[in-house]
Design a protein around this motif. Structure first.
Motif, PDB file in Angstrom:
ATOM      1  N   GLY A  15       0.815  -1.208   0.000  1.00  0.00           N
ATOM      2  CA  GLY A  15       0.000   0.000   0.000  1.00  0.00           C
ATOM      3  C   GLY A  15       0.841   1.246   0.000  1.00  0.00           C
ATOM      4  O   GLY A  15       0.538   2.232  -0.708  1.00  0.00           O
ATOM      5  N   VAL A  16       1.925   1.269   0.816  1.00  0.00           N
ATOM      6  CA  VAL A  16       2.810   2.427   0.856  1.00  0.00           C
ATOM      7  C   VAL A  16       3.493   2.634  -0.490  1.00  0.00           C
ATOM      8  O   VAL A  16       3.609   3.768  -0.989  1.00  0.00           O
ATOM      9  N   ARG A  17       3.987   1.539  -1.089  1.00  0.00           N
ATOM     10  CA  ARG A  17       4.651   1.642  -2.390  1.00  0.00           C
ATOM     11  C   ARG A  17       3.712   2.231  -3.445  1.00  0.00           C
ATOM     12  O   ARG A  17       4.107   3.085  -4.252  1.00  0.00           O
ATOM     13  N   MET A  18       2.454   1.768  -3.415  1.00  0.00           N
ATOM     14  CA  MET A  18       1.500   2.264  -4.408  1.00  0.00           C
ATOM     15  C   MET A  18       1.136   3.720  -4.136  1.00  0.00           C
ATOM     16  O   MET A  18       0.905   4.512  -5.063  1.00  0.00           O
ATOM     17  N   THR A  19       1.096   4.092  -2.866  1.00  0.00           N
ATOM     18  CA  THR A  19       0.802   5.488  -2.513  1.00  0.00           C
ATOM     19  C   THR A  19       1.909   6.418  -2.982  1.00  0.00           C
ATOM     20  O   THR A  19       1.663   7.557  -3.398  1.00  0.00           O
ATOM     21  N   LEU A  20       3.161   5.899  -2.922  1.00  0.00           N
ATOM     22  CA  LEU A  20       4.311   6.711  -3.320  1.00  0.00           C
ATOM     23  C   LEU A  20       4.545   6.682  -4.829  1.00  0.00           C
ATOM     24  O   LEU A  20       5.530   7.248  -5.308  1.00  0.00           O
ATOM     25  N   GLY A  21       3.687   5.993  -5.568  1.00  0.00           N
ATOM     26  CA  GLY A  21       3.780   6.066  -7.028  1.00  0.00           C
ATOM     27  C   GLY A  21       4.047   4.766  -7.747  1.00  0.00           C
ATOM     28  O   GLY A  21       4.120   4.757  -8.987  1.00  0.00           O
ATOM     29  N   ALA A  22       4.225   3.677  -7.013  1.00  0.00           N
ATOM     30  CA  ALA A  22       4.466   2.393  -7.671  1.00  0.00           C
ATOM     31  C   ALA A  22       3.188   1.944  -8.380  1.00  0.00           C
ATOM     32  O   ALA A  22       2.098   1.959  -7.800  1.00  0.00           O
ATOM     33  N   GLY A  23       3.319   1.563  -9.633  1.00  0.00           N
ATOM     34  CA  GLY A  23       2.170   1.118 -10.399  1.00  0.00           C
ATOM     35  C   GLY A  23       1.898  -0.365 -10.204  1.00  0.00           C
ATOM     36  O   GLY A  23       2.713  -1.103  -9.643  1.00  0.00           O
ATOM     37  N   PRO A  24       0.748  -0.841 -10.675  1.00  0.00           N
ATOM     38  CA  PRO A  24       0.422  -2.268 -10.553  1.00  0.00           C
ATOM     39  C   PRO A  24       1.468  -3.166 -11.215  1.00  0.00           C
ATOM     40  O   PRO A  24       1.767  -4.253 -10.720  1.00  0.00           O
ATOM     41  N   GLY A  25       2.032  -2.700 -12.361  1.00  0.00           N
ATOM     42  CA  GLY A  25       3.044  -3.498 -13.043  1.00  0.00           C
ATOM     43  C   GLY A  25       4.281  -3.692 -12.201  1.00  0.00           C
ATOM     44  O   GLY A  25       4.881  -4.780 -12.179  1.00  0.00           O
ATOM     45  N   GLN A  26       4.672  -2.649 -11.460  1.00  0.00           N
ATOM     46  CA  GLN A  26       5.856  -2.753 -10.608  1.00  0.00           C
ATOM     47  C   GLN A  26       5.607  -3.695  -9.436  1.00  0.00           C
ATOM     48  O   GLN A  26       6.491  -4.472  -9.046  1.00  0.00           O
ATOM     49  N   ILE A  27       4.417  -3.630  -8.856  1.00  0.00           N
ATOM     50  CA  ILE A  27       4.075  -4.541  -7.753  1.00  0.00           C
ATOM     51  C   ILE A  27       4.043  -5.986  -8.269  1.00  0.00           C
ATOM     52  O   ILE A  27       4.525  -6.916  -7.615  1.00  0.00           O
ATOM     53  N   PHE A  28       3.481  -6.139  -9.468  1.00  0.00           N
ATOM     54  CA  PHE A  28       3.418  -7.471 -10.070  1.00  0.00           C
ATOM     55  C   PHE A  28       4.831  -8.032 -10.267  1.00  0.00           C
ATOM     56  O   PHE A  28       5.113  -9.189  -9.925  1.00  0.00           O
ATOM     57  N   GLN A  29       5.723  -7.211 -10.807  1.00  0.00           N
ATOM     58  CA  GLN A  29       7.105  -7.654 -11.017  1.00  0.00           C
ATOM     59  C   GLN A  29       7.808  -7.951  -9.701  1.00  0.00           C
ATOM     60  O   GLN A  29       8.630  -8.873  -9.616  1.00  0.00           O
ATOM     61  N   LEU A  30       7.487  -7.192  -8.654  1.00  0.00           N
ATOM     62  CA  LEU A  30       8.102  -7.408  -7.344  1.00  0.00           C
ATOM     63  C   LEU A  30       7.783  -8.796  -6.810  1.00  0.00           C
ATOM     64  O   LEU A  30       8.682  -9.538  -6.367  1.00  0.00           O
ATOM     65  N   ILE A  31       6.506  -9.186  -6.863  1.00  0.00           N
ATOM     66  CA  ILE A  31       6.095 -10.486  -6.307  1.00  0.00           C
ATOM     67  C   ILE A  31       6.566 -11.634  -7.188  1.00  0.00           C
ATOM     68  O   ILE A  31       7.097 -12.644  -6.698  1.00  0.00           O
ATOM     69  N   VAL A  32       6.382 -11.470  -8.501  1.00  0.00           N
ATOM     70  CA  VAL A  32       6.834 -12.532  -9.413  1.00  0.00           C
ATOM     71  C   VAL A  32       8.351 -12.702  -9.331  1.00  0.00           C
ATOM     72  O   VAL A  32       8.864 -13.832  -9.338  1.00  0.00           O
ATOM     73  N   GLY A  33       9.065 -11.599  -9.260  1.00  0.00           N
ATOM     74  CA  GLY A  33      10.520 -11.684  -9.156  1.00  0.00           C
ATOM     75  C   GLY A  33      10.959 -12.447  -7.921  1.00  0.00           C
ATOM     76  O   GLY A  33      11.911 -13.243  -7.973  1.00  0.00           O
ATOM     77  N   GLN A  34      10.277 -12.209  -6.789  1.00  0.00           N
ATOM     78  CA  GLN A  34      10.628 -12.941  -5.578  1.00  0.00           C
ATOM     79  C   GLN A  34      10.373 -14.441  -5.758  1.00  0.00           C
ATOM     80  O   GLN A  34      11.182 -15.267  -5.346  1.00  0.00           O
ATOM     81  N   GLY A  35       9.246 -14.775  -6.395  1.00  0.00           N
ATOM     82  CA  GLY A  35       8.948 -16.193  -6.627  1.00  0.00           C
ATOM     83  C   GLY A  35       9.943 -16.852  -7.560  1.00  0.00           C
ATOM     84  O   GLY A  35      10.375 -17.980  -7.330  1.00  0.00           O
ATOM     85  N   LEU A  36      10.349 -16.141  -8.609  1.00  0.00           N
ATOM     86  CA  LEU A  36      11.289 -16.720  -9.562  1.00  0.00           C
ATOM     87  C   LEU A  36      12.689 -16.841  -8.969  1.00  0.00           C
ATOM     88  O   LEU A  36      13.442 -17.745  -9.330  1.00  0.00           O
ATOM     89  N   ARG A  37      13.041 -15.928  -8.073  1.00  0.00           N
ATOM     90  CA  ARG A  37      14.340 -16.060  -7.404  1.00  0.00           C
ATOM     91  C   ARG A  37      14.364 -17.320  -6.541  1.00  0.00           C
ATOM     92  O   ARG A  37      15.356 -18.065  -6.531  1.00  0.00           O
ATOM     93  N   LEU A  38      13.290 -17.547  -5.803  1.00  0.00           N
ATOM     94  CA  LEU A  38      13.210 -18.778  -5.008  1.00  0.00           C
ATOM     95  C   LEU A  38      13.249 -20.011  -5.910  1.00  0.00           C
ATOM     96  O   LEU A  38      13.885 -21.027  -5.579  1.00  0.00           O
ATOM     97  N   THR A  39      12.581 -19.918  -7.053  1.00  0.00           N
ATOM     98  CA  THR A  39      12.573 -21.032  -7.995  1.00  0.00           C
ATOM     99  C   THR A  39      13.960 -21.308  -8.542  1.00  0.00           C
ATOM    100  O   THR A  39      14.386 -22.461  -8.657  1.00  0.00           O
ATOM    101  N   ALA A  40      14.678 -20.259  -8.893  1.00  0.00           N
ATOM    102  CA  ALA A  40      16.032 -20.418  -9.437  1.00  0.00           C
ATOM    103  C   ALA A  40      16.945 -21.102  -8.430  1.00  0.00           C
ATOM    104  O   ALA A  40      17.738 -21.990  -8.782  1.00  0.00           O
ATOM    105  N   ILE A  41      16.820 -20.714  -7.162  1.00  0.00           N
ATOM    106  CA  ILE A  41      17.632 -21.356  -6.118  1.00  0.00           C
ATOM    107  C   ILE A  41      17.269 -22.834  -5.998  1.00  0.00           C
ATOM    108  O   ILE A  41      18.137 -23.710  -5.896  1.00  0.00           O
TER     109      ILE A  41
END
Length: 275
Positions: free
Chosen positions: A184-210
């Motif tokens: 919520g804070v990130r979106m309030t400060l200007g983060a768009g839905p695409g950036q939030i989407f990339q944030l969560i997917v990126g975390q999942g793919l990093r765990l997958t790569a490991i």
């Protein structure tokens, strides 16, 4: 070994020639060897015309001339390479030693049963034919144990893939719930839905790569135990490792997409108020 055996079995001739009717004449001490024996006994040279010492019909070993080299055949097991092979003419070993016949037909093997029996009786009426079966049946019987083991491994692999997807989905869903205020804070400060989407997917793919990296290391360490179950495929086959890695990566992508989609659709006002 009668003339025509290697042609019937489609065993490649690598050097020299195969048996002919003349090789069944008395006094003809000739044989063929396979690629394994040729590489071991005559490295970096042609074995054709060389002689090897073997013991078969007499107490003392005999010198026999090599007339050809054929590809190695897996005669004991499809899963095991087996030992080096030598092939002797039927007359050299003596009559009555043929225990198995191989016949190549152009249609349905079962329809040639009577013709095959008549042809063998024409060679020797005293020969007893106990069983006729197509080569596919022999291969299926030889592969039954290995096929069952590989089927179980395949089932466990599918279960492992589903568990990995469900587990990753659960972890990321929990992360999204725990980081709702942050999102919520990130979106309030200007983060768009695409950036939030990339944030969560990126975390999942990093765990997958490991996880994939750890799995590949473990797989390479355990390949020796799989060697006896594979035919025509190396235990360290790069295409297989790459395919499995891509499949698990796709499963992880789908598992990450659902929580990421939910996170990117959060209302920042609601997210902050609920926290």
């Amino acid at each position: 070994m009668l003339p025509g055996y290697f042609e019937v079995m489609h065993t490649p001739l690598l050097a020299g020639r195969t048996f002919t009717d003349a090789d069944n004449a008395p006094g003809r001490n000739v044989l063929l060897i396979d690629q394994l024996l040729a590489d071991k006994a005559f490295p970096h040279q042609s074995p054709v015309g060389k002689r090897i010492l073997i013991g078969t019909r007499t107490p003392e070993p005999e010198w026999v001339e090599v007339i050809g080299v054929v590809a190695h055949q897996r005669e004991e097991s499809l899963a095991e390479r087996g030992r080096e092979q030598v092939y002797l003419a039927d007359a050299f070993l003596g009559s009555g030693v043929v225990q198995n016949w191989a016949v190549r037909v152009g249609g349905v093997p079962a329809s040639y049963g009577s013709e095959i029996r008549e042809a063998i009786k024409g060679l020797d009426p005293h020969l007893l034919i106990t069983e006729l079966q197509p080569m596919d049946t022999l291969v299926d019987r030889a592969q039954a144990g290995t096929r069952f083991s590989l089927l179980l491994i395949g089932v466990f692999a599918v279960i492992a893939g589903l568990l990995a997807g469900v587990g990753l989905y659960g972890v990321l869903s929990t992360v999204v719930r725990q980081r709702t205020a942050e999102i919520g804070v990130r979106m309030t400060l200007g983060a768009g839905p695409g950036q939030i989407f990339q944030l969560i997917v990126g975390q999942g793919l990093r765990l997958t790569a490991i996880g994939i990296a750890a799995g590949l290391i473990a797989a390479f360490a355990l390949t020796r135990g799989m060697t006896t179950m594979l035919v025509g495929v190396k235990a360290t086959d790069p295409a297989t490792f790459a395919t499995v890695s891509i499949v698990f990566f796709l499963i992880a992508t789908i598992a990450s997409w659902l929580p990421a989609r939910r996170a990117s659709g959060l209302d920042p006002t609601v997210a902050l108020r609920d926290q």
